[in-house]
Design an enzyme around this catalytic site. Structure first.
Site, PDB file in Angstrom:
ATOM      1  N   GLU A   1      -8.006   0.900   3.431  1.00 35.60           N
ATOM      2  CA  GLU A   1      -8.598   2.665   3.449  1.00 35.60           C
ATOM      3  C   GLU A   1      -9.413   2.739   2.080  1.00 35.60           C
ATOM      4  OE1 GLU A   1      -4.751   4.055   5.706  1.00 35.60           O
ATOM      5  OE2 GLU A   1      -4.760   4.072   3.261  1.00 35.60           O
TER       6      GLU A   1
HETATM    7  C1  TNX Z   1      -1.467   4.051   6.125  1.00 36.11           C
HETATM    8  S1  TNX Z   1      -1.103   0.727   6.837  1.00 36.11           S
HETATM    9  C2  TNX Z   1      -1.234   3.077   5.026  1.00 36.11           C
HETATM   10  C3  TNX Z   1      -0.016   3.588   4.069  1.00 36.11           C
HETATM   11  C4  TNX Z   1      -0.038   4.619   4.826  1.00 36.11           C
HETATM   12  C5  TNX Z   1       0.265   4.576   6.163  1.00 36.11           C
HETATM   13  C6  TNX Z   1       1.468   6.080   6.681  1.00 36.11           C
HETATM   14  C7  TNX Z   1      -1.987   0.908   4.958  1.00 36.11           C
HETATM   15  C8  TNX Z   1      -3.166   0.457   4.986  1.00 36.11           C
HETATM   16  N1  TNX Z   1      -2.169   1.673   5.007  1.00 36.11           N
HETATM   17  O1  TNX Z   1      -1.001   3.792   3.073  1.00 36.11           O
HETATM   18  O2  TNX Z   1       1.283   5.063   3.743  1.00 36.11           O
HETATM   19  O3  TNX Z   1      -0.518   4.256   6.846  1.00 36.11           O
HETATM   20  O4  TNX Z   1       2.170   5.879   7.771  1.00 36.11           O
END
Ligand code: TNX
Length: 528
Positions: A336
Protein backbone atom coordinates in the site's frame (compact mmCIF):
# COMPACT_ATOMS: atom_id res chain seq x y z
CA UNK A 1 -22.89 -32.91 -1.99
CA UNK A 2 -21.53 -33.12 1.50
CA UNK A 3 -21.47 -36.88 1.22
CA UNK A 4 -19.61 -36.73 -2.11
CA UNK A 5 -16.98 -34.42 -0.70
CA UNK A 6 -16.40 -36.60 2.31
CA UNK A 7 -16.23 -39.63 0.06
CA UNK A 8 -13.70 -37.87 -2.16
CA UNK A 9 -11.56 -37.03 0.85
CA UNK A 10 -11.84 -40.61 2.07
CA UNK A 11 -10.73 -42.04 -1.28
CA UNK A 12 -7.81 -39.63 -1.35
CA UNK A 13 -6.86 -40.82 2.14
CA UNK A 14 -7.03 -44.42 1.02
CA UNK A 15 -4.81 -43.61 -1.97
CA UNK A 16 -2.20 -42.16 0.36
CA UNK A 17 -2.70 -45.04 2.77
CA UNK A 18 -3.15 -42.63 5.62
CA UNK A 19 -5.94 -43.32 8.03
CA UNK A 20 -7.55 -39.86 7.83
CA UNK A 21 -10.10 -40.79 10.45
CA UNK A 22 -11.19 -37.18 10.44
CA UNK A 23 -12.17 -37.23 6.77
CA UNK A 24 -14.64 -39.97 7.57
CA UNK A 25 -16.07 -38.40 10.63
CA UNK A 26 -18.55 -35.98 9.09
CA UNK A 27 -20.99 -38.03 7.10
CA UNK A 28 -21.97 -41.41 5.72
CA UNK A 29 -24.03 -44.17 7.27
CA UNK A 30 -22.91 -45.11 10.76
CA UNK A 31 -20.25 -42.35 10.91
CA UNK A 32 -20.27 -40.24 14.03
CA UNK A 33 -22.51 -37.24 13.53
CA UNK A 34 -21.80 -35.39 16.76
CA UNK A 35 -18.54 -34.15 18.20
CA UNK A 36 -19.08 -36.08 21.46
CA UNK A 37 -18.79 -39.32 19.47
CA UNK A 38 -15.33 -38.55 18.11
CA UNK A 39 -12.52 -40.65 19.53
CA UNK A 40 -9.53 -38.99 21.15
CA UNK A 41 -7.45 -39.50 18.00
CA UNK A 42 -10.15 -38.07 15.75
CA UNK A 43 -10.17 -34.90 17.84
CA UNK A 44 -6.55 -33.96 17.27
CA UNK A 45 -6.22 -30.55 15.59
CA UNK A 46 -4.44 -30.11 13.21
CA UNK A 47 -5.36 -33.57 11.90
CA UNK A 48 -2.20 -35.70 11.93
CA UNK A 49 -0.90 -37.40 8.80
CA UNK A 50 -1.67 -40.85 10.25
CA UNK A 51 -3.42 -42.13 13.32
CA UNK A 52 -4.00 -45.69 14.43
CA UNK A 53 -6.18 -45.84 17.54
CA UNK A 54 -6.44 -49.06 19.51
CA UNK A 55 -5.32 -51.04 22.53
CA UNK A 56 -5.31 -50.08 26.19
CA UNK A 57 -4.68 -46.49 27.18
CA UNK A 58 -2.22 -45.05 29.70
CA UNK A 59 -3.45 -43.43 32.86
CA UNK A 60 -1.31 -40.56 34.17
CA UNK A 61 -0.90 -40.86 37.95
CA UNK A 62 0.86 -39.09 40.81
CA UNK A 63 3.81 -41.39 40.12
CA UNK A 64 4.10 -40.57 36.42
CA UNK A 65 7.48 -39.16 35.48
CA UNK A 66 8.21 -37.43 32.17
CA UNK A 67 11.58 -38.80 31.10
CA UNK A 68 13.55 -36.99 28.43
CA UNK A 69 16.60 -38.04 26.42
CA UNK A 70 19.65 -38.02 28.67
CA UNK A 71 22.04 -35.18 27.89
CA UNK A 72 19.62 -33.14 25.77
CA UNK A 73 18.83 -29.73 27.22
CA UNK A 74 16.25 -29.20 24.45
CA UNK A 75 14.38 -32.44 25.14
CA UNK A 76 14.33 -31.56 28.81
CA UNK A 77 12.96 -28.11 27.98
CA UNK A 78 10.14 -29.70 26.01
CA UNK A 79 9.46 -32.00 28.96
CA UNK A 80 9.24 -29.05 31.35
CA UNK A 81 6.78 -27.24 29.08
CA UNK A 82 4.69 -30.39 28.67
CA UNK A 83 4.56 -30.89 32.43
CA UNK A 84 3.62 -27.25 32.99
CA UNK A 85 0.81 -27.57 30.46
CA UNK A 86 -0.55 -30.82 31.92
CA UNK A 87 -0.29 -30.03 35.63
CA UNK A 88 -3.26 -27.64 35.89
CA UNK A 89 -5.47 -29.93 33.78
CA UNK A 90 -4.62 -33.09 35.71
CA UNK A 91 -3.67 -31.85 39.17
CA UNK A 92 -0.69 -34.25 39.04
CA UNK A 93 2.91 -33.39 39.99
CA UNK A 94 4.41 -34.85 36.75
CA UNK A 95 8.09 -34.72 37.64
CA UNK A 96 10.51 -34.24 34.75
CA UNK A 97 13.73 -36.19 34.62
CA UNK A 98 16.44 -35.88 31.98
CA UNK A 99 17.53 -39.48 32.37
CA UNK A 100 15.77 -41.38 29.64
CA UNK A 101 17.83 -44.17 28.13
CA UNK A 102 16.96 -45.90 24.88
CA UNK A 103 15.22 -49.23 25.48
CA UNK A 104 13.66 -48.36 28.83
CA UNK A 105 9.84 -48.34 28.89
CA UNK A 106 6.96 -46.94 30.93
CA UNK A 107 5.71 -43.48 31.89
CA UNK A 108 5.92 -40.56 29.54
CA UNK A 109 9.02 -40.41 27.35
CA UNK A 110 10.27 -37.69 25.08
CA UNK A 111 12.94 -39.23 22.98
CA UNK A 112 15.27 -37.77 20.38
CA UNK A 113 16.03 -40.51 17.92
CA UNK A 114 19.01 -39.94 15.61
CA UNK A 115 17.71 -42.73 13.36
CA UNK A 116 14.34 -41.03 12.82
CA UNK A 117 15.57 -38.66 10.09
CA UNK A 118 12.41 -39.36 8.08
CA UNK A 119 10.47 -37.21 10.54
CA UNK A 120 12.49 -34.18 9.50
CA UNK A 121 12.62 -30.95 11.49
CA UNK A 122 9.12 -31.11 12.95
CA UNK A 123 7.69 -34.59 12.52
CA UNK A 124 7.23 -37.08 15.34
CA UNK A 125 5.78 -40.41 16.33
CA UNK A 126 3.59 -40.96 19.38
CA UNK A 127 2.70 -44.34 20.82
CA UNK A 128 0.40 -44.88 23.77
CA UNK A 129 -0.36 -48.19 25.46
CA UNK A 130 -1.05 -49.52 28.95
CA UNK A 131 2.59 -48.98 30.01
CA UNK A 132 3.06 -45.41 28.92
CA UNK A 133 3.34 -42.87 26.15
CA UNK A 134 6.43 -42.33 24.02
CA UNK A 135 6.97 -39.40 21.71
CA UNK A 136 9.99 -39.76 19.46
CA UNK A 137 11.39 -37.30 16.96
CA UNK A 138 14.52 -36.56 15.03
CA UNK A 139 14.74 -32.97 16.22
CA UNK A 140 13.63 -31.08 19.36
CA UNK A 141 11.02 -29.13 17.34
CA UNK A 142 9.42 -32.46 16.43
CA UNK A 143 9.37 -33.46 20.09
CA UNK A 144 7.64 -30.20 20.91
CA UNK A 145 5.01 -30.72 18.19
CA UNK A 146 4.46 -34.28 19.39
CA UNK A 147 4.07 -33.02 22.95
CA UNK A 148 1.21 -30.80 21.72
CA UNK A 149 -0.50 -33.87 20.29
CA UNK A 150 -0.04 -35.58 23.64
CA UNK A 151 -1.62 -32.61 25.41
CA UNK A 152 -4.63 -32.97 23.13
CA UNK A 153 -4.92 -36.67 23.93
CA UNK A 154 -5.37 -35.91 27.64
CA UNK A 155 -9.12 -35.32 28.02
CA UNK A 156 -10.18 -31.81 29.08
CA UNK A 157 -12.54 -33.39 31.65
CA UNK A 158 -12.49 -36.59 33.67
CA UNK A 159 -9.78 -39.20 34.25
CA UNK A 160 -6.37 -38.35 32.70
CA UNK A 161 -6.18 -41.36 30.42
CA UNK A 162 -4.28 -41.15 27.15
CA UNK A 163 -6.19 -43.40 24.77
CA UNK A 164 -4.22 -46.29 23.30
CA UNK A 165 -2.93 -45.93 19.77
CA UNK A 166 -0.30 -44.21 17.69
CA UNK A 167 0.26 -41.14 15.58
CA UNK A 168 2.93 -40.54 13.00
CA UNK A 169 2.96 -37.06 11.75
CA UNK A 170 4.82 -34.51 9.65
CA UNK A 171 3.66 -31.09 8.48
CA UNK A 172 2.52 -30.34 4.93
CA UNK A 173 4.05 -26.83 4.94
CA UNK A 174 7.20 -25.56 6.64
CA UNK A 175 5.75 -22.11 7.41
CA UNK A 176 2.62 -21.91 9.55
CA UNK A 177 2.38 -18.38 10.78
CA UNK A 178 0.31 -15.97 12.77
CA UNK A 179 0.86 -12.21 12.69
CA UNK A 180 0.02 -9.60 15.29
CA UNK A 181 -0.08 -5.90 14.51
CA UNK A 182 1.08 -4.14 17.68
CA UNK A 183 1.42 -0.83 15.79
CA UNK A 184 -2.19 0.27 15.28
CA UNK A 185 -3.04 -0.65 18.86
CA UNK A 186 -0.23 -1.41 21.25
CA UNK A 187 -0.09 -4.84 22.87
CA UNK A 188 2.39 -5.79 25.59
CA UNK A 189 4.91 -8.62 25.45
CA UNK A 190 2.88 -10.45 28.11
CA UNK A 191 -0.22 -10.25 25.93
CA UNK A 192 1.64 -11.55 22.89
CA UNK A 193 3.21 -14.36 24.96
CA UNK A 194 -0.26 -15.53 25.86
CA UNK A 195 -1.10 -15.69 22.15
CA UNK A 196 2.14 -17.61 21.52
CA UNK A 197 1.06 -20.21 24.08
CA UNK A 198 -2.35 -20.54 22.46
CA UNK A 199 -0.88 -20.88 18.98
CA UNK A 200 1.72 -23.43 20.06
CA UNK A 201 -1.01 -25.95 20.92
CA UNK A 202 -2.00 -25.94 17.24
CA UNK A 203 1.57 -26.31 15.94
CA UNK A 204 1.94 -22.78 14.59
CA UNK A 205 5.66 -22.18 14.07
CA UNK A 206 6.06 -18.57 12.94
CA UNK A 207 5.21 -15.41 14.86
CA UNK A 208 5.21 -12.43 12.51
CA UNK A 209 5.28 -9.12 14.37
CA UNK A 210 4.03 -6.01 12.59
CA UNK A 211 6.12 -3.59 14.65
CA UNK A 212 5.75 -0.26 12.86
CA UNK A 213 3.03 1.61 11.03
CA UNK A 214 1.55 5.07 10.62
CA UNK A 215 0.06 5.03 14.11
CA UNK A 216 3.05 3.83 16.12
CA UNK A 217 6.66 2.64 16.19
CA UNK A 218 6.87 -0.14 18.76
CA UNK A 219 10.49 -1.28 19.06
CA UNK A 220 13.36 0.68 20.61
CA UNK A 221 16.15 1.50 18.13
CA UNK A 222 19.29 2.89 19.79
CA UNK A 223 20.54 4.83 16.78
CA UNK A 224 17.18 6.54 16.25
CA UNK A 225 15.73 6.81 19.78
CA UNK A 226 12.84 9.14 18.96
CA UNK A 227 11.21 6.41 16.85
CA UNK A 228 10.02 4.55 19.93
CA UNK A 229 10.07 7.41 22.44
CA UNK A 230 8.00 9.82 20.37
CA UNK A 231 6.72 7.70 17.50
CA UNK A 232 5.63 4.96 19.89
CA UNK A 233 3.59 7.20 22.14
CA UNK A 234 0.43 7.12 20.05
CA UNK A 235 -2.08 4.64 18.68
CA UNK A 236 -5.42 4.48 16.89
CA UNK A 237 -8.09 6.38 18.77
CA UNK A 238 -5.66 8.59 20.71
CA UNK A 239 -4.60 6.13 23.42
CA UNK A 240 -1.12 6.29 24.96
CA UNK A 241 0.44 3.61 22.71
CA UNK A 242 3.75 2.25 23.96
CA UNK A 243 6.80 0.38 22.77
CA UNK A 244 8.96 -2.61 23.63
CA UNK A 245 12.49 -2.21 24.89
CA UNK A 246 15.12 -4.34 23.23
CA UNK A 247 15.21 -6.56 26.31
CA UNK A 248 11.45 -7.10 26.13
CA UNK A 249 11.66 -8.00 22.46
CA UNK A 250 14.53 -10.42 23.15
CA UNK A 251 12.51 -11.97 25.94
CA UNK A 252 9.59 -12.58 23.58
CA UNK A 253 11.88 -14.02 20.90
CA UNK A 254 13.34 -16.39 23.50
CA UNK A 255 9.86 -17.37 24.73
CA UNK A 256 8.67 -18.08 21.19
CA UNK A 257 11.90 -19.97 20.47
CA UNK A 258 11.36 -22.27 23.44
CA UNK A 259 8.07 -23.15 21.72
CA UNK A 260 9.89 -23.65 18.40
CA UNK A 261 8.30 -20.58 16.92
CA UNK A 262 10.43 -18.36 14.72
CA UNK A 263 9.91 -14.61 15.01
CA UNK A 264 9.68 -12.59 11.78
CA UNK A 265 9.89 -8.88 12.63
CA UNK A 266 8.31 -6.48 10.15
CA UNK A 267 9.43 -2.91 9.60
CA UNK A 268 6.93 -1.67 7.03
CA UNK A 269 8.41 0.61 4.30
CA UNK A 270 8.29 2.90 2.35
CA UNK A 271 4.59 3.53 3.13
CA UNK A 272 2.98 2.95 6.53
CA UNK A 273 5.72 5.16 7.99
CA UNK A 274 3.98 8.18 9.49
CA UNK A 275 5.22 7.36 13.00
CA UNK A 276 8.84 7.46 11.76
CA UNK A 277 8.23 10.59 9.68
CA UNK A 278 6.66 12.29 12.70
CA UNK A 279 9.67 11.38 14.85
CA UNK A 280 12.37 12.71 12.49
CA UNK A 281 11.85 15.73 10.24
CA UNK A 282 14.94 14.76 8.22
CA UNK A 283 13.14 11.65 6.88
CA UNK A 284 10.62 13.86 5.08
CA UNK A 285 11.25 15.28 1.60
CA UNK A 286 9.84 18.58 2.90
CA UNK A 287 12.11 18.53 5.94
CA UNK A 288 9.02 19.07 8.05
CA UNK A 289 7.70 16.37 10.40
CA UNK A 290 3.97 15.65 10.19
CA UNK A 291 1.84 15.26 13.31
CA UNK A 292 1.40 11.81 14.80
CA UNK A 293 -1.55 9.93 13.34
CA UNK A 294 -4.33 8.15 15.22
CA UNK A 295 -6.85 7.43 12.45
CA UNK A 296 -7.22 4.27 10.35
CA UNK A 297 -6.55 5.42 6.80
CA UNK A 298 -3.78 3.69 4.84
CA UNK A 299 -1.53 4.70 1.96
CA UNK A 300 -0.81 8.36 2.76
CA UNK A 301 2.76 8.25 4.08
CA UNK A 302 6.09 7.61 2.37
CA UNK A 303 9.73 7.75 3.33
CA UNK A 304 11.69 10.23 1.19
CA UNK A 305 13.07 7.99 -1.54
CA UNK A 306 15.44 10.63 -2.95
CA UNK A 307 17.35 11.33 0.28
CA UNK A 308 20.50 9.41 1.24
CA UNK A 309 19.60 9.92 4.91
CA UNK A 310 16.60 7.62 4.31
CA UNK A 311 18.91 4.73 3.48
CA UNK A 312 21.08 5.37 6.54
CA UNK A 313 17.87 5.11 8.55
CA UNK A 314 16.85 1.88 6.80
CA UNK A 315 20.28 0.32 7.29
CA UNK A 316 20.52 1.35 10.95
CA UNK A 317 17.07 0.04 11.81
CA UNK A 318 17.46 -3.25 9.95
CA UNK A 319 20.92 -3.82 11.45
CA UNK A 320 19.61 -3.36 14.99
CA UNK A 321 16.50 -5.49 14.42
CA UNK A 322 18.58 -8.24 12.78
CA UNK A 323 20.95 -8.27 15.75
CA UNK A 324 18.02 -8.97 18.07
CA UNK A 325 16.48 -11.65 15.88
CA UNK A 326 17.78 -15.21 15.50
CA UNK A 327 15.20 -16.02 12.78
CA UNK A 328 15.92 -16.16 9.08
CA UNK A 329 13.77 -13.30 7.77
CA UNK A 330 13.35 -9.57 8.00
CA UNK A 331 9.96 -8.49 6.66
CA UNK A 332 10.14 -5.06 5.02
CA UNK A 333 6.45 -4.58 4.26
CA UNK A 334 6.22 -2.83 0.92
CA UNK A 335 2.40 -2.81 0.81
CA UNK A 336 0.00 0.00 0.00
CA UNK A 337 2.75 2.47 -0.88
CA UNK A 338 0.14 4.59 -2.63
CA UNK A 339 2.05 7.81 -1.98
CA UNK A 340 5.29 6.52 -3.52
CA UNK A 341 5.43 6.76 -7.34
CA UNK A 342 6.10 3.37 -8.92
CA UNK A 343 9.65 4.03 -10.17
CA UNK A 344 10.61 5.40 -6.76
CA UNK A 345 8.98 2.40 -5.08
CA UNK A 346 11.07 0.04 -7.21
CA UNK A 347 14.34 1.85 -6.51
CA UNK A 348 13.55 2.09 -2.80
CA UNK A 349 12.68 -1.59 -2.51
CA UNK A 350 15.90 -2.53 -4.32
CA UNK A 351 17.95 -0.65 -1.72
CA UNK A 352 15.89 -1.87 1.21
CA UNK A 353 16.34 -5.47 0.05
CA UNK A 354 20.08 -4.91 -0.28
CA UNK A 355 20.11 -3.55 3.27
CA UNK A 356 18.41 -6.74 4.46
CA UNK A 357 21.07 -8.74 2.62
CA UNK A 358 23.79 -6.78 4.41
CA UNK A 359 22.45 -8.03 7.74
CA UNK A 360 22.73 -11.66 6.63
CA UNK A 361 18.96 -12.15 6.75
CA UNK A 362 16.53 -13.03 3.98
CA UNK A 363 13.89 -10.72 2.58
CA UNK A 364 10.22 -11.15 3.25
CA UNK A 365 7.69 -8.60 1.96
CA UNK A 366 4.03 -8.24 1.03
CA UNK A 367 3.27 -9.40 -2.50
CA UNK A 368 3.43 -5.88 -3.97
CA UNK A 369 7.18 -6.44 -4.08
CA UNK A 370 6.43 -8.62 -7.13
CA UNK A 371 5.74 -5.35 -8.98
CA UNK A 372 9.34 -4.28 -8.33
CA UNK A 373 12.25 -6.68 -8.41
CA UNK A 374 12.38 -9.29 -5.62
CA UNK A 375 15.94 -10.38 -4.85
CA UNK A 376 16.74 -14.09 -5.25
CA UNK A 377 15.47 -16.00 -2.23
CA UNK A 378 12.82 -13.40 -1.35
CA UNK A 379 9.57 -14.60 0.19
CA UNK A 380 6.42 -12.81 -0.90
CA UNK A 381 3.33 -12.74 1.27
CA UNK A 382 0.10 -12.88 -0.72
CA UNK A 383 -2.69 -10.84 0.89
CA UNK A 384 -5.01 -10.46 -2.08
CA UNK A 385 -8.55 -11.76 -2.35
CA UNK A 386 -10.66 -13.68 -4.84
CA UNK A 387 -11.47 -10.28 -6.35
CA UNK A 388 -7.87 -9.14 -6.83
CA UNK A 389 -7.26 -8.36 -10.51
CA UNK A 390 -5.89 -11.18 -12.65
CA UNK A 391 -2.93 -9.01 -13.66
CA UNK A 392 -1.83 -8.65 -10.02
CA UNK A 393 -2.10 -12.40 -9.49
CA UNK A 394 -0.11 -12.98 -12.67
CA UNK A 395 2.61 -10.61 -11.44
CA UNK A 396 2.99 -12.78 -8.36
CA UNK A 397 2.96 -15.98 -10.42
CA UNK A 398 5.69 -14.47 -12.63
CA UNK A 399 7.85 -13.66 -9.60
CA UNK A 400 7.35 -17.24 -8.43
CA UNK A 401 8.50 -18.55 -11.83
CA UNK A 402 11.67 -16.53 -11.28
CA UNK A 403 12.23 -18.27 -7.95
CA UNK A 404 10.32 -16.31 -5.30
CA UNK A 405 8.56 -18.35 -2.63
CA UNK A 406 5.10 -17.56 -1.34
CA UNK A 407 3.38 -17.38 2.00
CA UNK A 408 -0.36 -17.21 1.45
CA UNK A 409 -2.58 -15.12 3.67
CA UNK A 410 -5.61 -14.20 1.56
CA UNK A 411 -7.41 -11.27 3.16
CA UNK A 412 -10.81 -12.78 2.41
CA UNK A 413 -9.86 -16.09 4.08
CA UNK A 414 -7.12 -15.78 6.66
CA UNK A 415 -7.38 -12.18 7.93
CA UNK A 416 -8.40 -12.41 11.54
CA UNK A 417 -9.42 -8.75 11.80
CA UNK A 418 -12.28 -9.25 9.35
CA UNK A 419 -15.77 -9.65 10.81
CA UNK A 420 -17.26 -13.15 10.85
CA UNK A 421 -20.60 -11.72 9.79
CA UNK A 422 -22.64 -8.53 10.02
CA UNK A 423 -23.22 -9.05 13.74
CA UNK A 424 -19.52 -9.20 14.74
CA UNK A 425 -18.81 -6.19 16.94
CA UNK A 426 -15.15 -5.42 16.25
CA UNK A 427 -13.51 -5.92 12.89
CA UNK A 428 -13.34 -4.60 9.34
CA UNK A 429 -15.24 -5.91 6.33
CA UNK A 430 -13.43 -4.50 3.28
CA UNK A 431 -12.90 -7.98 1.75
CA UNK A 432 -16.39 -9.13 2.79
CA UNK A 433 -17.06 -11.29 5.82
CA UNK A 434 -14.97 -14.29 6.83
CA UNK A 435 -17.08 -16.91 8.61
CA UNK A 436 -15.29 -19.86 10.21
CA UNK A 437 -16.06 -22.10 7.25
CA UNK A 438 -14.63 -19.63 4.74
CA UNK A 439 -11.41 -19.29 6.77
CA UNK A 440 -10.98 -23.07 6.57
CA UNK A 441 -12.42 -24.18 3.26
CA UNK A 442 -9.59 -23.42 0.83
CA UNK A 443 -6.27 -24.97 -0.09
CA UNK A 444 -3.02 -22.99 0.30
CA UNK A 445 -1.31 -25.35 -2.16
CA UNK A 446 -3.63 -24.50 -5.07
CA UNK A 447 -4.95 -21.10 -4.06
CA UNK A 448 -3.16 -18.88 -6.55
CA UNK A 449 -3.32 -19.68 -10.26
CA UNK A 450 0.11 -20.39 -11.70
CA UNK A 451 1.70 -20.98 -8.30
CA UNK A 452 2.50 -24.66 -7.72
CA UNK A 453 2.44 -26.12 -4.23
CA UNK A 454 6.22 -26.54 -4.40
CA UNK A 455 6.55 -22.71 -4.38
CA UNK A 456 4.28 -22.32 -1.37
CA UNK A 457 6.28 -22.06 1.81
CA UNK A 458 3.12 -22.00 3.85
CA UNK A 459 0.25 -20.05 5.26
CA UNK A 460 -0.33 -17.21 7.69
CA UNK A 461 -3.20 -15.63 9.59
CA UNK A 462 -2.59 -11.90 10.17
CA UNK A 463 -4.37 -10.02 12.93
CA UNK A 464 -4.45 -6.33 12.10
CA UNK A 465 -5.48 -4.07 14.92
CA UNK A 466 -6.93 -0.84 13.59
CA UNK A 467 -10.20 -1.82 15.27
CA UNK A 468 -8.98 -4.54 17.65
CA UNK A 469 -7.92 -2.89 20.89
CA UNK A 470 -8.08 -5.42 23.73
CA UNK A 471 -6.99 -8.99 24.49
CA UNK A 472 -10.66 -9.99 24.64
CA UNK A 473 -11.19 -8.73 21.09
CA UNK A 474 -8.03 -10.49 20.00
CA UNK A 475 -9.34 -13.80 21.44
CA UNK A 476 -12.72 -13.33 19.76
CA UNK A 477 -11.33 -12.57 16.31
CA UNK A 478 -8.48 -15.10 16.31
CA UNK A 479 -10.39 -18.04 17.76
CA UNK A 480 -11.53 -20.27 16.32
CA UNK A 481 -10.41 -19.13 12.84
CA UNK A 482 -6.66 -19.30 13.51
CA UNK A 483 -7.03 -22.99 14.39
CA UNK A 484 -8.39 -23.68 10.92
CA UNK A 485 -5.51 -21.86 9.27
CA UNK A 486 -3.09 -23.86 11.44
CA UNK A 487 -4.69 -27.06 10.16
CA UNK A 488 -4.42 -25.89 6.54
CA UNK A 489 -0.71 -25.44 7.16
CA UNK A 490 -0.07 -28.74 8.91
CA UNK A 491 -2.48 -31.45 7.76
CA UNK A 492 -2.31 -33.46 4.54
CA UNK A 493 -4.57 -32.05 1.82
CA UNK A 494 -6.56 -35.30 1.88
CA UNK A 495 -7.56 -34.69 5.49
CA UNK A 496 -9.07 -31.25 4.85
CA UNK A 497 -12.84 -31.43 4.93
CA UNK A 498 -15.13 -28.83 6.44
CA UNK A 499 -17.91 -31.22 7.44
CA UNK A 500 -15.48 -33.31 9.42
CA UNK A 501 -13.47 -30.35 10.68
CA UNK A 502 -16.46 -28.57 12.20
CA UNK A 503 -17.06 -31.57 14.46
CA UNK A 504 -13.41 -31.72 15.48
CA UNK A 505 -13.42 -27.99 16.08
CA UNK A 506 -16.56 -28.35 18.18
CA UNK A 507 -14.62 -30.73 20.42
CA UNK A 508 -12.01 -27.96 20.95
CA UNK A 509 -14.66 -25.81 22.64
CA UNK A 510 -14.01 -27.15 26.15
CA UNK A 511 -10.25 -26.98 25.53
CA UNK A 512 -10.44 -23.30 24.60
CA UNK A 513 -12.68 -22.61 27.57
CA UNK A 514 -10.20 -24.31 29.92
CA UNK A 515 -7.44 -22.15 28.49
CA UNK A 516 -9.51 -19.05 29.20
CA UNK A 517 -9.85 -18.10 25.54
CA UNK A 518 -12.98 -16.06 24.84
CA UNK A 519 -13.59 -17.53 21.38
CA UNK A 520 -16.41 -16.80 18.95
CA UNK A 521 -19.13 -19.44 19.27
CA UNK A 522 -19.87 -19.57 15.57
CA UNK A 523 -23.36 -20.98 14.87
CA UNK A 524 -21.76 -23.07 12.08
CA UNK A 525 -20.03 -25.27 14.65
CA UNK A 526 -21.93 -27.72 16.94
CA UNK A 527 -19.92 -26.72 20.03
CA UNK A 528 -19.62 -29.27 22.80
C1 TNX B 1 -4.52 -4.20 4.52
S1 TNX B 1 -2.52 -6.41 4.42
C2 TNX B 1 -3.28 -3.84 5.03
C3 TNX B 1 -3.16 -3.37 6.41
C4 TNX B 1 -4.49 -3.25 7.07
C5 TNX B 1 -5.39 -4.41 6.71
C6 TNX B 1 -6.72 -4.38 7.39
C7 TNX B 1 -1.64 -5.28 4.17
C8 TNX B 1 -0.36 -5.67 3.70
N1 TNX B 1 -2.09 -4.04 4.37
O1 TNX B 1 -2.46 -2.15 6.44
O2 TNX B 1 -4.27 -3.23 8.44
O3 TNX B 1 -5.59 -4.41 5.32
O4 TNX B 1 -7.47 -5.53 7.14
Amino acid sequence: MRYLRALGALLACAALSVSCTDARAGSGAGAPGAPAELSAYERIVPAPARTAPGGPGYRLTAATVIRTTAGSREARGVGELLAAALRPATGLPLRVSGTDAAGAAGGVRLRLDPAAGAYGEEGYRLQADGEGVTVSAYRPAGLFRGAQTLRQLVPAEGAPVVAGGSVSDTPRFAYRGAMVDIARHFFTVAQVKRYVDQLALYKVNVLHLHLTDDQGWRLAVDSWPRLAEYGGASEVGGGPGGHWTKEEYRDLVRYAGERYMEVVPEIDMPGHTNAALASYAELNCSGVAPARYTGIKVGFSSLCVGKERTYEFVADVLREVAALTPGRWLHIGGDEAHSTPHDQYASFMARAQAAVGDTGKKVMAWHQLAGAEPVPGAVLQWWGTDKTKAAEKEQVAAAVRKGAKLVVSPADRSYLDIKYDAATKPGLSWPGYVPVERAYDWDPGTHLPGVPESAVLGVEAPLWTEVIATPAELDLMAFPRVIGVAELGWSPAAALDWDAYRLRLAAQGPVLTKLGIGFYRSPDVPWL
